[in-house]
Design a protein around this motif. Structure first.
Motif, PDB file in Angstrom:
ATOM      1  N   VAL A  79       0.844  -1.187   0.000  1.00 32.20           N
ATOM      2  CA  VAL A  79       0.000   0.000   0.000  1.00 32.20           C
ATOM      3  C   VAL A  79       0.882   1.240   0.000  1.00 32.20           C
ATOM      4  N   GLY A  80       0.333   2.358  -0.461  1.00 32.02           N
ATOM      5  CA  GLY A  80       1.100   3.596  -0.463  1.00 32.02           C
ATOM      6  C   GLY A  80       0.747   4.483  -1.631  1.00 32.02           C
ATOM      7  N   LEU A  81       1.763   5.173  -2.136  1.00 34.17           N
ATOM      8  CA  LEU A  81       1.531   6.125  -3.220  1.00 34.17           C
ATOM      9  C   LEU A  81       2.811   6.347  -4.025  1.00 34.17           C
ATOM     10  N   ALA A  82       2.623   6.840  -5.246  1.00 31.87           N
ATOM     11  CA  ALA A  82       3.730   7.263  -6.108  1.00 31.87           C
ATOM     12  C   ALA A  82       3.326   8.578  -6.754  1.00 31.87           C
ATOM     13  N   THR A  83       4.224   9.553  -6.701  1.00 29.71           N
ATOM     14  CA  THR A  83       3.934  10.865  -7.264  1.00 29.71           C
ATOM     15  C   THR A  83       5.196  11.451  -7.892  1.00 29.71           C
ATOM     16  N   ASN A  84       5.012  12.265  -8.914  1.00 31.06           N
ATOM     17  CA  ASN A  84       6.144  12.942  -9.549  1.00 31.06           C
ATOM     18  C   ASN A  84       6.611  14.113  -8.693  1.00 31.06           C
ATOM     19  N   ASN A  85       7.916  14.315  -8.650  1.00 33.26           N
ATOM     20  CA  ASN A  85       8.510  15.501  -8.035  1.00 33.26           C
ATOM     21  C   ASN A  85       8.875  16.490  -9.131  1.00 33.26           C
ATOM     22  N   ASP A  86       8.945  17.761  -8.787  1.00 32.27           N
ATOM     23  CA  ASP A  86       9.279  18.800  -9.759  1.00 32.27           C
ATOM     24  C   ASP A  86      10.681  18.634 -10.353  1.00 32.27           C
ATOM     25  N   ASP A  87      11.592  17.964  -9.640  1.00 30.84           N
ATOM     26  CA  ASP A  87      12.967  17.808 -10.131  1.00 30.84           C
ATOM     27  C   ASP A  87      13.143  16.634 -11.097  1.00 30.84           C
ATOM     28  N   GLY A  88      12.033  15.960 -11.476  1.00 33.24           N
ATOM     29  CA  GLY A  88      12.113  14.843 -12.419  1.00 33.24           C
ATOM     30  C   GLY A  88      12.189  13.486 -11.750  1.00 33.24           C
TER      31      GLY A  88
ATOM     32  N   ALA B 283       5.679   3.353   0.645  1.00 30.20           N
ATOM     33  CA  ALA B 283       5.204   1.982   0.523  1.00 30.20           C
ATOM     34  C   ALA B 283       5.255   1.281   1.872  1.00 30.20           C
ATOM     35  N   SER B 284       4.255   0.446   2.094  1.00 32.17           N
ATOM     36  CA  SER B 284       4.183  -0.321   3.334  1.00 32.17           C
ATOM     37  C   SER B 284       3.676  -1.715   3.007  1.00 32.17           C
ATOM     38  N   GLY B 285       4.267  -2.704   3.677  1.00 27.29           N
ATOM     39  CA  GLY B 285       3.829  -4.078   3.463  1.00 27.29           C
ATOM     40  C   GLY B 285       4.641  -5.043   4.295  1.00 27.29           C
ATOM     41  N   GLU B 286       4.330  -6.319   4.132  1.00 36.28           N
ATOM     42  CA  GLU B 286       5.087  -7.355   4.817  1.00 36.28           C
ATOM     43  C   GLU B 286       6.528  -7.338   4.302  1.00 36.28           C
ATOM     44  N   GLU B 287       7.462  -7.628   5.195  1.00 35.39           N
ATOM     45  CA  GLU B 287       8.895  -7.485   4.903  1.00 35.39           C
ATOM     46  C   GLU B 287       9.314  -8.133   3.584  1.00 35.39           C
ATOM     47  N   ASN B 288       8.977  -9.387   3.364  1.00 36.91           N
ATOM     48  CA  ASN B 288       9.409 -10.065   2.131  1.00 36.91           C
ATOM     49  C   ASN B 288       8.830  -9.399   0.891  1.00 36.91           C
ATOM     50  N   ASN B 289       7.543  -9.055   0.941  1.00 38.75           N
ATOM     51  CA  ASN B 289       6.907  -8.388  -0.196  1.00 38.75           C
ATOM     52  C   ASN B 289       7.511  -7.010  -0.426  1.00 38.75           C
TER      53      ASN B 289
ATOM     54  N   ALA C 295       4.971   2.208   9.200  1.00 41.16           N
ATOM     55  CA  ALA C 295       4.159   1.363   8.321  1.00 41.16           C
ATOM     56  C   ALA C 295       2.749   1.907   8.184  1.00 41.16           C
ATOM     57  N   GLU C 296       2.311   2.684   9.162  1.00 36.59           N
ATOM     58  CA  GLU C 296       0.972   3.260   9.118  1.00 36.59           C
ATOM     59  C   GLU C 296       0.911   4.528   8.275  1.00 36.59           C
ATOM     60  N   SER C 297       2.059   5.055   7.868  1.00 41.00           N
ATOM     61  CA  SER C 297       2.066   6.269   7.044  1.00 41.00           C
ATOM     62  C   SER C 297       1.427   6.029   5.687  1.00 41.00           C
ATOM     63  N   ALA C 298       1.608   4.830   5.166  1.00 44.74           N
ATOM     64  CA  ALA C 298       1.078   4.486   3.850  1.00 44.74           C
ATOM     65  C   ALA C 298      -0.025   3.455   4.036  1.00 44.74           C
ATOM     66  N   LEU C 299      -1.263   3.904   4.050  1.00 42.26           N
ATOM     67  CA  LEU C 299      -2.400   3.004   4.241  1.00 42.26           C
ATOM     68  C   LEU C 299      -3.351   3.090   3.056  1.00 42.26           C
ATOM     69  N   GLY C 300      -4.163   2.075   2.876  1.00 39.96           N
ATOM     70  CA  GLY C 300      -5.105   2.045   1.778  1.00 39.96           C
ATOM     71  C   GLY C 300      -4.458   1.447   0.541  1.00 39.96           C
ATOM     72  N   LYS C 301      -5.206   1.382  -0.535  1.00 39.16           N
ATOM     73  CA  LYS C 301      -4.662   0.838  -1.779  1.00 39.16           C
ATOM     74  C   LYS C 301      -3.546   1.727  -2.298  1.00 39.16           C
ATOM     75  N   PHE C 302      -2.641   1.123  -3.071  1.00 43.85           N
ATOM     76  CA  PHE C 302      -1.559   1.908  -3.663  1.00 43.85           C
ATOM     77  C   PHE C 302      -2.186   2.835  -4.704  1.00 43.85           C
ATOM     78  N   ARG C 303      -1.805   4.122  -4.636  1.00 39.24           N
ATOM     79  CA  ARG C 303      -2.386   5.089  -5.573  1.00 39.24           C
ATOM     80  C   ARG C 303      -1.287   5.898  -6.266  1.00 39.24           C
ATOM     81  N   VAL C 304      -1.636   6.402  -7.408  1.00 39.45           N
ATOM     82  CA  VAL C 304      -0.753   7.247  -8.213  1.00 39.45           C
ATOM     83  C   VAL C 304      -1.344   8.629  -8.223  1.00 39.45           C
ATOM     84  N   SER C 305      -0.506   9.628  -7.963  1.00 38.81           N
ATOM     85  CA  SER C 305      -1.003  11.002  -8.018  1.00 38.81           C
ATOM     86  C   SER C 305      -0.054  11.848  -8.828  1.00 38.81           C
TER      87      SER C 305
END
Length: 91
Positions: free
Chosen positions: A32-41, A47-53, A81-91
């Motif tokens: 779970v977590g997120l991915a977003t573009n930064n202004d610097d490229g 990301a949060s999940g079980e250690e192996n994953n 690990a609680e910082s990134a909760l919910g489905k993985f999202r793209v913004s």
């Protein structure tokens, strides 16, 4: 055990489907977590999940989940690990 990381990915990672392919990998690995573009490229990921994953996810990001992308370096930091909760999202 769950853990969380933040990743800042540098290289050819914008405009090549990098975030969407990262989401596909995350969904496959129950990350779970997120991915977003930064202004610097770069791309910022939380990301949060079980250690192996999570380790498999980080390895996929470092190898570039999209064939048209190229990762030059990744800055990795531990986060709650609680910082990134919910489905993985793209913004």
């Amino acid at each position: 055990m769950r853990r969380g990381v933040s990743l800042t990915v540098h290289g050819r990672v914008q405009g090549v489907g990098f975030r969407w392919m990262t989401k596909m990998v995350a969904d496959q690995l129950n990350i779970v977590g997120l991915a977003t573009n930064n202004d610097d490229g770069s791309v910022y990921i939380e990301a949060s999940g079980e250690e192996n994953n999570l380790q498999e996810f980080i390895a996929a990001v470092k190898a570039s989940p999209t064939p048209s992308g190229h990762v030059e370096r990744v800055e990795e930091n531990e986060i709650s690990a609680e910082s990134a909760l919910g489905k993985f999202r793209v913004s």
